[in-house]
Write an enzyme that holds these catalytic residues in place. Structure first.
Site, PDB file in Angstrom:
ATOM      1  N   ASP A 297       2.416   3.491   2.867  1.00 45.00           N
ATOM      2  CA  ASP A 297       1.434   4.536   2.635  1.00 45.00           C
ATOM      3  C   ASP A 297       2.187   5.643   2.006  1.00 45.00           C
ATOM      4  O   ASP A 297       3.097   5.432   1.028  1.00 45.00           O
ATOM      5  CB  ASP A 297       0.671   4.749   3.871  1.00 45.00           C
TER       6      ASP A 297
ATOM      7  N   HIS B 175       0.865  -1.288   0.012  1.00 46.04           N
ATOM      8  CA  HIS B 175       0.041  -0.119  -0.204  1.00 46.04           C
ATOM      9  C   HIS B 175       0.900   1.121  -0.066  1.00 46.04           C
ATOM     10  O   HIS B 175       1.525   1.576   1.046  1.00 46.04           O
ATOM     11  CB  HIS B 175      -0.955  -0.093   1.095  1.00 46.04           C
TER      12      HIS B 175
ATOM     13  N   GLU C 285     -10.936   5.286   7.674  1.00 40.14           N
ATOM     14  CA  GLU C 285      -9.482   5.908   8.227  1.00 40.14           C
ATOM     15  C   GLU C 285      -9.861   7.253   8.935  1.00 40.14           C
ATOM     16  O   GLU C 285      -9.745   8.116   8.686  1.00 40.14           O
ATOM     17  CB  GLU C 285      -8.805   6.543   6.983  1.00 40.14           C
TER      18      GLU C 285
END
Length: 439
Positions: A333, A82, A236
């Site tokens: 991320d 990710h 999130e």
């Protein structure tokens, strides 16, 4: 040019002796592991492949150069499940003034509208991949902002970048837009066409929104029709009332979806009551979903209130998920953008911080799989993420001999071996991007 704490021979075949390897990353019956799950092995490299792995003490073949690891650790090349290569390194020109999630959304949106030309995205993406390569990563999934008209710019750039880096860093792309955009049938059709052409992954950000259920239905149908996997940004937030994770799992079960489903973040789950957690995780396990936590970015953004110390860590419940057999991974991320002001796509940094933030230790068990074997399997690349006889000699060599040595320092002197040869680990200079940052 070779860098690091030891020198790798230029020979076609060489012998790596006394290497400490996490037993969970060995692709065959491993030698006896110690209380920390570490095995001491010898590795024969020949023709760019791993020819043999044996318990330490095996005699080296005659006339081969020997590299003595002196019990230093060896990992397979890393896997990042990710990332956001298209957003990376825009911080100097577009900061997040308060460090909050809404601030990140606003400022990335402004920068995208003003600056994300094909050349801008290409140069920043290439810079980020060079960083990951130098740190030892061989496989990356990147989310690609796909709000019109950006998808028509960024997806061709991604495809060109994938060809450029083929054989060094393999790339997967996943589209990214808010679930509310599924209401625009023409837009979704266009995005799905781009993703299908690029052999990518279909993805979105899920919200508590009237479009959530019909939008998920549309995405699951589209993925099934085109043979695509799915990857969602989920919950999130620290708001315990936000519970789209369970809705995704219910949708997957209802559609009897046969592809792979990855969900990232899932932060609000950690703020919910135990009954809700148990019910949700049972659904996630039944749906066969995989979860990726982004510990550095989530800790940075979540529970951020000016002048107040954060009360929680912002990460999801990886231990509880793993106990149910749910595949779990950790990843970088964002890097140096409004969602996370730091980071360099160093998977070992991610693991080091995850071990501290999420308590992936005492025992470490098979948690090293979270940056190697597990994300590779989720990405349908079972050839990656482990050390196996016959596999590519793509190795990351560390001087640290134990977990406490490995994770106490940045291991900046590591040696990265690809196809049996050490690479130049010189990191790109941020000054390369200065002209882009003046826009």
């Amino acid at each position: 040019m070779q860098m690091g704490f030891l020198k790798i021979p230029e020979a076609e075949a060489w012998f790596l002796s006394r290497a400490t390897v996490p037993a969970c990353l060995l692709g065959h019956a491993s030698p006896a592991a110690d209380q920390d799950g570490l095995a001491l092995v010898d590795i024969l490299v020949a023709g760019g492949r791993i020819a043999r792995i044996a318990p330490a003490g095996a005699a080296a073949p005659q006339d081969l150069p020997v590299v003595d690891m002196d019990r230093g650790m060896v990992f397979p090349a890393f896997v990042e499940l990710h990332t956001h290569l298209d957003k990376g390194h825009i911080w100097p020109r577009r900061r997040n003034p308060d460090g909050t999630f809404p601030g990140a959304l606003e400022n990335v949106g402004l920068d995208r509208a003003q600056n994300w030309t094909a050349d801008d995205v290409r140069r920043r993406m290439d810079f980020a991949i060079r960083c990951a390569y130098a740190h030892g990563t061989a496989l990356i999934r990147t989310h690609i902002d796909s709000i019109a008209p950006q998808h028509r710019i960024s997806w061709p750039v991604f495809q060109a970048m994938r060809e450029t880096w083929a054989g060094k860093v393999d790339l997967q792309g996943s589209c990214l837009f808010g679930i509310q955009f599924t209401a625009d049938a023409a837009f979704i059709e266009d995005v799905v066409a781009h993703v299908t052409e690029a052999r990518g992954v279909l993805g979105a950000v899920t919200y508590v929104d009237p479009t959530l259920v019909p939008g998920l239905d549309l995405m699951f149908r589209s993925a099934a029709e085109k043979g695509l996997d799915l990857d969602f940004h989920v919950d999130e937030t620290g708001d315990p009332t936000v519970r789209t994770l369970g809705v995704i799992a219910e949708t997957a079960i209802r559609h009897r979806f046969q592809g792979r489903i990855t969900v990232g973040h899932c932060c609000s789950l950690a703020r919910q009551d135990e009954a809700t957690i148990d019910r949700t995780l049972d659904l996630v396990a039944e749906a066969g979903m995989a979860v990726v936590s982004l510990p550095m970015c989530n800790m940075y953004l979540q529970d951020r209130v000016p002048g107040r110390t954060p009360r929680w860590r912002g990460v999801t419940l990886l231990h509880e998920m793993k106990a149910r057999g749910i595949p779990v991974a950790v990843s970088s991320d964002n890097t140096r953008d409004p969602f996370y002001a730091y980071g360099d796509l160093d998977a070992m940094e991610v693991f080091r911080e995850a071990a501290r933030i999420l308590h992936l230790d005492h025992p470490f068990g098979d948690w090293p799989s979270a940056i190697t074997r597990t994300p590779a399997s989720v990405m349908r690349r079972d050839d990656r993420g482990h050390l196996s006889e016959g596999g590519a000699a793509d190795l990351v060599l560390f001087r640290g001999r134990t977990w406490t040595e490995l994770l106490s320092r940045p291991q900046a002197d590591r040696v990265v071996v690809r196809d049996g040869r050490a690479i130049d680990r010189t990191l790109p200079d941020y000054r390369e991007l200065d002209d882009l940052m003046r826009r």
